[in-house]
Design an enzyme around this catalytic site. Structure first.
Site, PDB file in Angstrom:
ATOM      1  N   CYS A   1       0.847  -1.200   0.000  1.00 11.30           N
ATOM      2  CA  CYS A   1       0.000   0.000   0.000  1.00 11.30           C
ATOM      3  C   CYS A   1       0.880   1.247   0.000  1.00 11.30           C
ATOM      4  CB  CYS A   1      -0.885  -0.013   1.236  1.00 11.30           C
ATOM      5  SG  CYS A   1      -1.716   1.555   1.528  1.00 11.30           S
TER       6      CYS A   1
ATOM      7  N   CYS B   1       0.381   3.204   3.594  1.00 11.02           N
ATOM      8  CA  CYS B   1       0.745   2.653   4.902  1.00 11.02           C
ATOM      9  C   CYS B   1       2.058   3.262   5.394  1.00 11.02           C
ATOM     10  CB  CYS B   1       0.871   1.124   4.821  1.00 11.02           C
ATOM     11  SG  CYS B   1      -0.705   0.252   4.983  1.00 11.02           S
TER      12      CYS B   1
ATOM     13  N   ASN C   1       0.471  15.652  -2.985  1.00 16.02           N
ATOM     14  CA  ASN C   1       0.121  14.648  -3.986  1.00 16.02           C
ATOM     15  C   ASN C   1       1.253  14.524  -5.016  1.00 16.02           C
ATOM     16  OD1 ASN C   1      -1.209  13.246  -6.219  1.00 16.02           O
ATOM     17  ND2 ASN C   1      -3.132  13.697  -5.150  1.00 16.02           N
ATOM     18  N   ASP C   2       1.681  13.303  -5.266  1.00 13.36           N
ATOM     19  CA  ASP C   2       2.773  13.094  -6.219  1.00 13.36           C
ATOM     20  C   ASP C   2       2.332  13.381  -7.664  1.00 13.36           C
ATOM     21  OD1 ASP C   2       4.776  12.141  -4.292  1.00 13.36           O
ATOM     22  OD2 ASP C   2       3.455  10.420  -4.047  1.00 13.36           O
TER      23      ASP C   2
ATOM     24  N   HIS D   1      -4.443   0.171   7.863  1.00 21.20           N
ATOM     25  CA  HIS D   1      -4.908  -0.069   6.493  1.00 21.20           C
ATOM     26  C   HIS D   1      -6.332  -0.640   6.453  1.00 21.20           C
ATOM     27  CE1 HIS D   1      -4.166  -0.880   2.212  1.00 21.20           C
ATOM     28  NE2 HIS D   1      -4.802  -2.013   2.395  1.00 21.20           N
TER      29      HIS D   1
ATOM     30  N   ASN E   1     -12.900  10.532  -1.220  1.00 21.33           N
ATOM     31  CA  ASN E   1     -13.487   9.684  -2.236  1.00 21.33           C
ATOM     32  C   ASN E   1     -13.344   8.274  -1.696  1.00 21.33           C
ATOM     33  OD1 ASN E   1     -14.572  10.293  -4.653  1.00 21.33           O
ATOM     34  ND2 ASN E   1     -12.665  10.118  -5.813  1.00 21.33           N
TER      35      ASN E   1
ATOM     36  N   SER F   1      -8.680   4.784  -5.471  1.00 20.91           N
ATOM     37  CA  SER F   1      -7.638   3.862  -5.916  1.00 20.91           C
ATOM     38  C   SER F   1      -7.110   2.980  -4.802  1.00 20.91           C
ATOM     39  CB  SER F   1      -6.478   4.680  -6.489  1.00 20.91           C
ATOM     40  OG  SER F   1      -5.959   5.544  -5.481  1.00 20.91           O
TER      41      SER F   1
ATOM     42  N   HIS G   1      -7.026   2.130   1.841  1.00 20.26           N
ATOM     43  CA  HIS G   1      -6.451   2.728   3.054  1.00 20.26           C
ATOM     44  C   HIS G   1      -7.207   4.034   3.363  1.00 20.26           C
ATOM     45  CE1 HIS G   1      -2.845   3.052   5.773  1.00 20.26           C
ATOM     46  NE2 HIS G   1      -3.481   4.187   5.973  1.00 20.26           N
TER      47      HIS G   1
ATOM     48  N   HIS H   1      -8.256   7.474   3.670  1.00 14.29           N
ATOM     49  CA  HIS H   1      -7.582   8.720   3.309  1.00 14.29           C
ATOM     50  C   HIS H   1      -8.527   9.675   2.612  1.00 14.29           C
ATOM     51  CE1 HIS H   1      -7.573   6.667  -0.592  1.00 14.29           C
ATOM     52  NE2 HIS H   1      -7.302   7.827  -1.159  1.00 14.29           N
TER      53      HIS H   1
ATOM     54  N   GLN I   1      -8.397  13.828   0.481  1.00 15.33           N
ATOM     55  CA  GLN I   1      -7.533  14.691  -0.319  1.00 15.33           C
ATOM     56  C   GLN I   1      -7.884  16.154  -0.090  1.00 15.33           C
ATOM     57  OE1 GLN I   1      -6.664  13.762  -4.435  1.00 15.33           O
ATOM     58  NE2 GLN I   1      -7.800  11.860  -4.323  1.00 15.33           N
TER      59      GLN I   1
ATOM     60  N   HIS J   1     -17.588  22.470   2.499  1.00 12.31           N
ATOM     61  CA  HIS J   1     -17.731  23.784   1.882  1.00 12.31           C
ATOM     62  C   HIS J   1     -17.839  24.814   2.997  1.00 12.31           C
ATOM     63  CE1 HIS J   1     -19.650  22.091  -2.083  1.00 12.31           C
ATOM     64  NE2 HIS J   1     -18.343  22.120  -2.135  1.00 12.31           N
TER      65      HIS J   1
ATOM     66  N   PHE K   1     -27.292   5.456 -11.604  1.00 15.05           N
ATOM     67  CA  PHE K   1     -26.582   6.041 -12.741  1.00 15.05           C
ATOM     68  C   PHE K   1     -27.139   7.421 -13.033  1.00 15.05           C
ATOM     69  CE2 PHE K   1     -25.842   1.507 -13.424  1.00 15.05           C
ATOM     70  CZ  PHE K   1     -24.488   1.507 -13.686  1.00 15.05           C
TER      71      PHE K   1
ATOM     72  N   GLN L   1     -32.826  13.184 -11.284  1.00 21.22           N
ATOM     73  CA  GLN L   1     -34.112  12.599 -10.901  1.00 21.22           C
ATOM     74  C   GLN L   1     -33.866  11.580  -9.812  1.00 21.22           C
ATOM     75  OE1 GLN L   1     -34.901   9.188 -11.731  1.00 21.22           O
ATOM     76  NE2 GLN L   1     -37.034   9.225 -11.078  1.00 21.22           N
TER      77      GLN L   1
HETATM   78  P1  H2U Z   1      -8.055   8.506  -4.488  1.00 19.53           P
HETATM   79  O1  H2U Z   1      -8.326   9.200  -3.168  1.00 19.53           O
HETATM   80  O2  H2U Z   1      -9.098   8.812  -5.513  1.00 19.53           O
HETATM   81  O3  H2U Z   1      -7.779   7.072  -4.296  1.00 19.53           O
HETATM   82  O4  H2U Z   1      -6.678   9.133  -5.021  1.00 19.53           O
HETATM   83  C1  H2U Z   1      -5.465   8.926  -4.355  1.00 19.53           C
HETATM   84  C2  H2U Z   1      -4.504  10.063  -4.681  1.00 19.53           C
HETATM   85  O5  H2U Z   1      -3.202   9.680  -4.252  1.00 19.53           O
HETATM   86  C3  H2U Z   1      -4.402  10.380  -6.162  1.00 19.53           C
HETATM   87  O6  H2U Z   1      -4.743  11.753  -6.342  1.00 19.53           O
HETATM   88  C4  H2U Z   1      -2.245  10.155  -5.164  1.00 19.53           C
HETATM   89  C5  H2U Z   1      -2.940  10.122  -6.509  1.00 19.53           C
HETATM   90  O7  H2U Z   1      -2.423  11.127  -7.353  1.00 19.53           O
HETATM   91  N1  H2U Z   1      -1.060   9.307  -5.078  1.00 19.53           N
HETATM   92  C6  H2U Z   1       0.154   9.848  -4.684  1.00 19.53           C
HETATM   93  O8  H2U Z   1       0.231  11.070  -4.462  1.00 19.53           O
HETATM   94  N2  H2U Z   1       1.255   9.056  -4.531  1.00 19.53           N
HETATM   95  C7  H2U Z   1       1.264   7.691  -4.817  1.00 19.53           C
HETATM   96  O9  H2U Z   1       2.248   7.034  -4.598  1.00 19.53           O
HETATM   97  C8  H2U Z   1       0.051   7.074  -5.370  1.00 19.53           C
HETATM   98  C9  H2U Z   1      -1.188   7.905  -5.401  1.00 19.53           C
HETATM   99 ZN    ZN Z   2      -2.287   0.956   3.710  1.00 21.57          ZN
END
Ligand code: H2U
Ligand code: ZN
Length: 346
Positions: free
Chosen positions: A49, A52, A74-75, A112, A150, A158, A161, A163, A165, A278, A310, A321
């Site tokens: 992960c 983690c 965020n990477d 995790h 999300n 994705s 774990h 988390h 954003q 918000h 949907f 709706q």
């Molecule tokens: P989700 O919350 O939708 O799973 O997105 C995870 C975010 O984590 C996503 O914006 C970032 C992705 O760019 N990420 C990293 O910053 N580093 C990583 O090693 C993998 C994912």
């Molecule tokens: Zn994890």
């Protein structure tokens, strides 16, 4: 005659959009399965992960050995701090403006295998403090700080774990812009914040309340689009997360815990959703009194752990709706236990 039993439209005063409600359709036959999904078993630590503690992320950075919450840039940022400041283009057909900001990832727990619904009150409290501190820091510099979570593969998340954003920018995104315009118009007409009046009205009517305590009320809003959508509202006028007092934060952890346990209990599955906060931009001071802090929860599930709603066809081309009314959804959520279903499985 109960007018709510027939097709009707409801107005969302926060966004200025209408939604179509078709309650008679809940009587149509449903042939789909309502099967239970097998319980998902995850380890407390997953060596693969990227969230983690102590693990390596894409790009090679190693996470701290964190013990409660953990934040990193965020990477793969969707908004960058150093984009060139190109001139706006007012071309009536092809407008353009540059945007600067940043994106961060927030780990809610080193565990995790948990989600907020299964974390304890102290752990949820740490996440609330983290949200508030991030807002305080980033809000000094940027106009809009979008804190969100999300959750679940159906929402495109994705990684299981726990988390969330943050995406931050110097421009108001669409949802923030619509809410700003409509809250301002209401404030100018009525002299009070729209959502403070709305919380008081829901508290009195009770029909759409899911959980509440002395500081917070959680409702399926009158104008909800998603079947089990909720709106989390403070009773007092609060502009932004950092303004919450210690007792308001404790009370928030209480309503969130109860809401999220009910969500998981609804279909006995770790309930997917997108949620986010918000509130008033920190920049702008008194000019933001029309704002009221709130969180939206938008879960996609409709009838079971696998049947999602949907947003297609009429909803893409006409307007959103729903079948079950907001009042029916609130009643179902209210009736559910506040003890997590997994506690009964052990
Ligand atoms: P989700 O919350 O939708 O799973 O997105 C995870 C975010 O984590 C996503 O914006 C970032 C992705 O760019 N990420 C990293 O910053 N580093 C990583 O090693 C993998 C994912
Ligand atoms: Zn994890």
């Amino acid at each position: 005659m109960n007018q709510f039993e027939y097709p009707h439209r409801r107005y969302n005063p926060l966004t200025g959009e209408w939604i179509l409600v078709s309650p008679h359709r809940t009587k149509r036959p449903w042939q789909g399965q309502v099967e239970k999904t097998p319980p998902e078993v995850r380890p407390a630590y997953d060596p693969n992960c990227y969230l983690c503690p102590g693990n390596e992320r894409a790009g090679g950075v190693v996470n701290a050995e964190y013990t409660d919450t953990f934040v990193f840039t965020n990477d793969f940022q969707a908004i960058l701090p150093d984009s060139p400041n190109a001139a706006d283009r007012d071309d009536p057909l092809m407008q353009f403006e540059s945007v600067q900001g940043t994106c961060r990832v927030l780990c809610f727990s080193p565990r995790h295998d948990l989600s907020l619904a299964e974390m304890d009150m102290a752990g949820i409290g740490k996440v609330i403090d983290l949200w508030a501190n991030q807002m305080q820091e980033l809000g000094q510099q940027y106009r809009w700080v979008q804190i969100f979570e999300n959750k679940g593969a159906v929402m495109g998340c994705s990684n299981p774990h726990p988390h969330g954003q943050i995406w931050v920018g110097d421009k108001l995104p669409n949802e923030a812009y619509k809410e700003d315009v409509h809250q301002k118009a209401y404030y100018e007409t009525h002299g009070r914040p729209l959502l403070v009046d709305y919380a008081a009205r829901e508290s009195k009517e009770q029909a759409r309340v899911v959980v509440e305590n002395e500081d917070w009320i959680v409702v399926v809003p009158y104008w909800a689009v998603w079947p089990f959508e909720t709106l989390v509202l403070p009773r007092e006028h609060v502009l932004h997360l950092p303004d919450l007092t210690e007792s308001q934060r404790t009370a928030l952890a209480d309503v969130l815990k109860r809401l999220l346990v009910k969500y998981d209990n609804l279909f006995e599955v770790s309930f997917p959703y997108s949620m986010g906060w918000h509130g008033a931009p920190l920049i702008g001071g008194d000019a933001n009194s029309h704002w009221q802090l709130h969180a939206h929860y938008y879960p996609p599930l409709l009838r079971s752990a696998t049947v999602k709603k949907f947003m297609v066809g009429y909803e893409m081309l006409g307007e959103p709706q729903r079948d079950i009314t907001a009042e029916q959804a609130a009643e179902r959520l209210r009736a559910l236990s506040e003890v997590h279903y997994r506690l009964g499985e052990e």
